[in-house]
Write an enzyme that holds these catalytic residues in place. Structure first.
Site, PDB file in Angstrom:
ATOM      1  N   GLY A  56       1.009  -0.849  -0.397  1.00 31.64           N
ATOM      2  CA  GLY A  56      -0.093  -0.454  -0.065  1.00 31.64           C
ATOM      3  C   GLY A  56       0.862   0.716  -0.043  1.00 31.64           C
ATOM      4  O   GLY A  56       1.922   0.867   0.301  1.00 31.64           O
ATOM      5  N   CYS A  83       5.107  -6.229   1.481  1.00 33.95           N
ATOM      6  CA  CYS A  83       5.346  -4.590   1.310  1.00 33.95           C
ATOM      7  C   CYS A  83       5.007  -3.564   2.406  1.00 33.95           C
ATOM      8  O   CYS A  83       5.129  -4.031   3.865  1.00 33.95           O
ATOM      9  CB  CYS A  83       5.441  -3.946   0.364  1.00 33.95           C
ATOM     10  SG  CYS A  83       6.033  -4.630  -1.818  1.00 33.95           S
ATOM     11  N   ASP A 228     -20.069 -12.369 -19.648  1.00 30.36           N
ATOM     12  CA  ASP A 228     -20.155 -12.756 -18.446  1.00 30.36           C
ATOM     13  C   ASP A 228     -21.850 -12.960 -18.982  1.00 30.36           C
ATOM     14  O   ASP A 228     -22.138 -13.758 -17.895  1.00 30.36           O
ATOM     15  CB  ASP A 228     -20.339 -11.137 -17.991  1.00 30.36           C
ATOM     16  CG  ASP A 228     -18.947 -10.460 -17.491  1.00 30.36           C
ATOM     17  OD1 ASP A 228     -17.919 -11.686 -18.179  1.00 30.36           O
ATOM     18  OD2 ASP A 228     -18.079  -9.597 -17.411  1.00 30.36           O
TER      19      ASP A 228
END
Ligand code: XMP
Length: 511
Positions: A56, A83, A228
């Protein structure tokens, strides 16, 4: 869904949140992404085999840095921090995070401890993708360092007993050469997953759930012929057969032969299929309208009206089915992004009519998983591999006012473009490609005569998420063939240009 195995990805605002989820699922381990502030209650509910914290943009020592409750580390569930996720873990458990003088960015050589379960089967020297300024300066007590780089003393750390692991780099991006293996190790060596999640299982479970939910009720689905809605239709039809009615609204803005193709694919499929030819209605409403947003709004509203009228003919309907997919679900939580274009989806209908409930059997799947499911359900390949086609159709590919003549010109030109891309074997590598009829007219010469006709633009993009895209490098000889065929075979086009802008700053569609 009664998955035996699930992993929860806790989103701290990283740009790779969906990618991590995809990578987990590639290992046949089901996983769901939740924003950090909702994650703890979901973790309690789902009792996952493992938890992954994403990266982030924040710094853990900022006041507004995203956090989740510390008890997440005491549940006995393995955690992998990536991270920012690693820095959060380190700081919360008593370590220290500092800002480095310089950002470490790009492919980096790393030394790893191959005795760690995370690095089982790997080399002592690996290449990973780094992107960070902050770093863990001191690890928490009971942790040990299991990887370092020249500039980063703690590139990975672990507390084996508590099953807490963390990496400063991004294993989910392909630049980390054995990132897949590292994630695999976390899932299988640390979390004890077995990888039992497959599309065949997904289909079986989804069909049972749909059957239970719908009972004897009636369902309608707005079918566009896109991937879809087609896959959703096939799945629901397997569950409840003729209790499902698919309504295909032909708004007269489809590509060449498209309406007939959709009809052919679904008419004898065992489900009730209604094709509504509403082209006159749509074109009537669009007469004289040239502003893109107006066109989109008109089509969206008219679509709802037609759908509603057809729905009423069926009588009481209990459920509305939609082909919503997972990226829509994740992104809809994201907040108030600026409206660039008001997207009209045939799925966006819930406010329309009174239904008892919504059925969205694909809402946990990514696009490529939807395709895999479609293939599993036996849908024809050309439906499963269809490129996206926008709800407003050719209305946003004819610039300015729409007329039947312009639509006919565009349909023929677009069909040639698509045919030649397929002939060149590029139809899978270019993710979306289409022709646009501009309202620009220029002077040309054909035979001995002056012409004054339309400019056609060709657009082809490569992209994975359609939120950013690069223009496709179509070989010159293919472009050449397309250009001469279109100019020779389609009246009223005397000039062809190829769109060489990426998104951003352009968008994929022209309107
Ligand atoms: P843009 O033009 O916004 O398009 O870069 C991104 C992707 O979305 C498709 N698109 C739409 N799809 N309804 C849809 O279902 C819409 O109104 C719509 N507008 C654009 C576009 O084709 C591309 O794949």
């Amino acid at each position: 869904m009664d998955n035996k195995e699930v992993v929860v990805v806790v989103d701290f605002g990283g740009q790779y949140n969906q990618l991590i989820a995809r990578r987990v699922r590639e290992n046949h381990v089901y996983c769901e992404v939740y924003p950090y502030h909702k994650a703890v209650s979901k973790i309690k509910e789902l009792q996952p085999q493992g938890i992954i914290f994403t990266g982030g943009p924040a710094s853990v020592y900022e006041e507004k840095a995203p956090k989740i409750e510390e008890k997440v580390f005491q549940l006995g569930i393995p955690v992998l921090g990536l991270c920012y996720g690693m820095q959060f873990m380190a700081q919360t458990l008593g370590g220290e995070v500092e800002q480095a003088d310089m950002r470490e960015f790009g492919k980096t050589a790393i030394s790893v401890d191959t005795a760690s379960p995370l690095f089982k089967g790997l080399q002592e020297q690996e290449t990973v993708w780094m992107s960070h300024t902050d770093y863990v300066a001191k690890i928490p007590a009971d942790f040990e360092i299991i990887a370092h780089t020249e500039n980063c003393p703690v590139a990975a750390m672990q507390n084996k007993a508590k099953k807490l692991y963390a990496m400063q780099y991004h294993p989910e991006v392909l630049h980390t050469e054995h990132g897949k293996e590292m994630l695999h190790n976390f899932l299988f060596e640390v979390c004890g997953c077995t990888g039992s999640w497959t599309m065949a299982n997904y289909a079986k479970t989804a069909i049972n759930t749909i059957r239970k939910t719908i009972g004897n009720g009636k369902v309608v689905l707005a079918l566009s012929g896109g991937v879809d809605s087609s896959v959703a239709a096939a799945l629901i039809s397997k569950a409840v057969g003729s209790q499902l009615t698919c309504i295909f609204v032909d708004h007269g803005l489809l590509r060449k032969n498209e309406g007939d193709e959709v009809e052919a694919a679904f008419q004898n499929s065992g489900m009730k299929f209604v094709r509504v030819d509403a082209s006159d209605r749509f074109l009537g409403k669009l007469k004289g309208v040239s502003e893109p947003e107006r066109k989109r709004k008109i089509i969206g509203e008219e679509f709802i009206r037609v759908f509603e009228e057809e729905g009423r003919k069926i009588g009481t309907v209990d459920y509305l089915a939609q082909g919503t997919i997972y990226p829509d679900v994740i992104e809809s939580g994201a907040g108030d992004a600026a409206v660039i274009k008001s997207h009209h989806n045939v799925g966006g209908l819930p406010a329309v009519v009174d239904f008892k409930g919504l059925i969205e059997p694909l809402r946990n799947l990514f696009k490529d998983e939807v395709r895999e499911l479609g293939a599993e359900l036996g849908l024809p390949e050309y439906l499963v591999w269809r490129q996206p086609f926008p709800g407003p159709g050719l209305a946003i590919r004819v610039m300015g006012e729409i007329t039947t003549d312009k639509l006919a010109v565009l349909r023929d030109a677009d069909a040639i473009f698509r045919e030649e891309i397929a002939n060149a074997g590029l139809n899978r590598s270019i993710n979306q490609y289409f022709a646009v009829l501009t309202s620009n007219r220029t002077v040309g010469v054909m035979g001995d005569f002056r012409t004054y006709d339309y400019t056609l633009a060709l657009r082809g993009v490569t992209t994975t998420d359609f939120m950013t895209a690069d223009w496709a490098r179509i070989p010159y000889d293919v472009l050449d063939k397309i250009s001469s065929r279109i100019v020779n075979e389609v009246d009223h086009i005397n000039r062809i240009v190829y769109d060489i802008t990426s998104k951003p700053p352009a968008t994929i569609e022209w309107e």
